[in-house]
Design an enzyme around this catalytic site. Structure first.
Site, short mmCIF file in Angstrom:
data_model
loop_
_atom_site.label_atom_id
_atom_site.label_comp_id
_atom_site.label_asym_id
_atom_site.label_seq_id
_atom_site.Cartn_x
_atom_site.Cartn_y
_atom_site.Cartn_z
N ASP A 67 0.81 -1.22 0.00
CA ASP A 67 0.00 0.00 0.00
C ASP A 67 0.84 1.26 0.00
O ASP A 67 2.07 1.22 0.19
CB ASP A 67 -0.96 0.00 1.20
CG ASP A 67 -0.31 -0.57 2.47
OD1 ASP A 67 0.92 -0.50 2.57
OD2 ASP A 67 -1.04 -1.07 3.34
N ASN A 136 -7.30 -3.00 14.53
CA ASN A 136 -8.71 -3.24 14.17
C ASN A 136 -8.87 -4.44 13.24
O ASN A 136 -9.95 -4.64 12.68
CB ASN A 136 -9.32 -1.98 13.54
CG ASN A 136 -8.66 -1.62 12.21
OD1 ASN A 136 -7.77 -2.32 11.74
ND2 ASN A 136 -9.09 -0.51 11.62
N HIS A 138 -7.19 -4.97 10.36
CA HIS A 138 -6.95 -4.78 8.92
C HIS A 138 -5.67 -5.47 8.46
O HIS A 138 -4.74 -5.68 9.24
CB HIS A 138 -6.99 -3.29 8.53
CG HIS A 138 -5.82 -2.46 8.96
ND1 HIS A 138 -5.93 -1.11 9.26
CD2 HIS A 138 -4.50 -2.74 9.11
CE1 HIS A 138 -4.75 -0.62 9.56
NE2 HIS A 138 -3.86 -1.59 9.48
N GLU A 143 -9.65 -2.07 5.57
CA GLU A 143 -10.24 -1.79 6.88
C GLU A 143 -11.46 -2.69 7.11
O GLU A 143 -11.98 -3.30 6.16
CB GLU A 143 -10.67 -0.32 6.92
CG GLU A 143 -9.51 0.67 6.75
CD GLU A 143 -8.67 0.85 8.01
OE1 GLU A 143 -8.44 -0.13 8.74
OE2 GLU A 143 -8.23 2.00 8.25
C1 F6R Z 1 1.44 -1.52 6.15
C2 F6R Z 1 0.15 -2.18 6.26
C3 F6R Z 1 -0.62 -2.22 7.53
C4 F6R Z 1 0.23 -2.47 8.77
C5 F6R Z 1 -0.63 -2.43 10.03
C6 F6R Z 1 0.21 -2.58 11.28
O1 F6R Z 1 1.96 -1.67 4.82
O2 F6R Z 1 -0.29 -2.68 5.29
O3 F6R Z 1 -1.61 -3.22 7.45
O4 F6R Z 1 0.86 -3.71 8.65
O5 F6R Z 1 -1.31 -1.22 10.08
O6 F6R Z 1 1.02 -1.44 11.42
P1 F6R Z 1 2.19 -1.41 12.49
O7 F6R Z 1 3.18 -2.43 12.04
O8 F6R Z 1 2.77 -0.02 12.37
O9 F6R Z 1 1.58 -1.72 13.79
#
Ligand code: F6R
Length: 260
Positions: A67, A136, A138, A143
């Site tokens: 992403d 959450n 995702h 989301e």
């Molecule tokens: C990042 C992504 C997100 C993160 C998730 C956890 O490329 O796709 O799904 O893996 O938000 O983020 P952190 O690792 O910062 O807790």
């Protein structure tokens, strides 16, 4: 899903890095799916170490990131383009032409998303996808309530994710509201998935993903349907699992040929 609960982040990232290393040694032009955020940073450090100390060759490896924030130029200090250069690409011998990250400034976003999907297909699909999980539930930026068959597209972030990511931007108002993300369906086509989750803040989402019902309300729960997913957790992220003793027992008693 194979659940691996280890003492801490360092150990979990070492084991996950060994999986990446053995794939790249076996298939030097492997296609890696990459994540950003705080979770994979230690894993990338281990991959850099494998390159510097054990000669792991990234010369033919191809990568696709999950992403990117819509509206952020590549040189913005919070762009995932910049993150990947700083945390991995600038420290290994990867060919920049073989790295793919959605373009946050794409003019025609639907066309860009279709082209991203085509590029993944033309590369032969993702061999190993690295994932983190949002508190959450995702994956990527899919989301809660995202379609479980979705493809790469634009998504609006939830208020929760904006609050979570404000720490990187110096305030909620600075966090972009939209992102371009691989879809849940795109992620599910990866041949192998390595999910990492660390810390107490992830414990509820981890338990819902592994032991809860399959629901778009917890997009990560779709991984229950994936044939080759390994989930690496520290003790804190595993603390809401009901069957953690069983998962530990399974890992400790693996037949020698199955160990990694
Ligand atoms: C990042 C992504 C997100 C993160 C998730 C956890 O490329 O796709 O799904 O893996 O938000 O983020 P952190 O690792 O910062 O807790």
């Amino acid at each position: 899903m194979e659940i691996v609960i280890l003492k801490g982040v360092a150990q979990a990232c070492q084991v996950a890095a060994r999986l990446v290393e053995s794939l790249v040694r076996e298939k030097p032009d492997a296609v890696l799916g990459l994540a950003t955020g705080s979770t994979p940073v230690r894993l990338y450090a281990e991959m850099i170490r494998a390159h510097c100390e054990a000669g792991l060759d990234f010369g033919r490896v191809r990568t696709f990131n999950l992403d990117e924030y819509a509206g952020l130029p590549r040189d913005h200090e919070q762009s995932y383009y910049r993150f990947m250069r700083e945390k991995l690409f600038d420290h290994v011998n990867i060919n920049p032409a073989n790295t793919n990250i959605p373009n946050g400034l794409a003019q025609d976003i639907p066309a860009h998303c279709r082209a991203y999907e085509d590029a993944i297909r033309q590369a032969g699909g993702v061999d190993l996808q690295i994932l983190g999980i949002g508190a959450n539930g995702h994956i990527g930026f899919n989301e809660p309530t995202s379609s479980l068959v979705s493809r790469t597209r634009i998504k609006s972030l939830t208020r929760h994710t904006i609050e979570e990511n404000a720490r990187f931007f110096g305030g909620e108002d600075e966090v972009p509201r939209h992102v371009i993300t691989m879809g849940v369906g795109t992620i599910m086509e990866s041949r192998q998935i390595v999910m990492l989750a660390f810390g107490e803040k992830k414990a509820r989402a981890v338990a819902d993903m592994i032991e809860g019902p399959l629901t778009s309300y917890v997009p990560a729960s779709i991984l229950q349907m994936h044939p080759n997913t390994k989930v690496f957790l520290d003790e804190e992220a595993a603390m809401e699992l009901k069957r953690s003793e069983y998962y530990k027992w399974v890992y400790e008693n693996k037949p020698a040929w199955q160990k990694f």
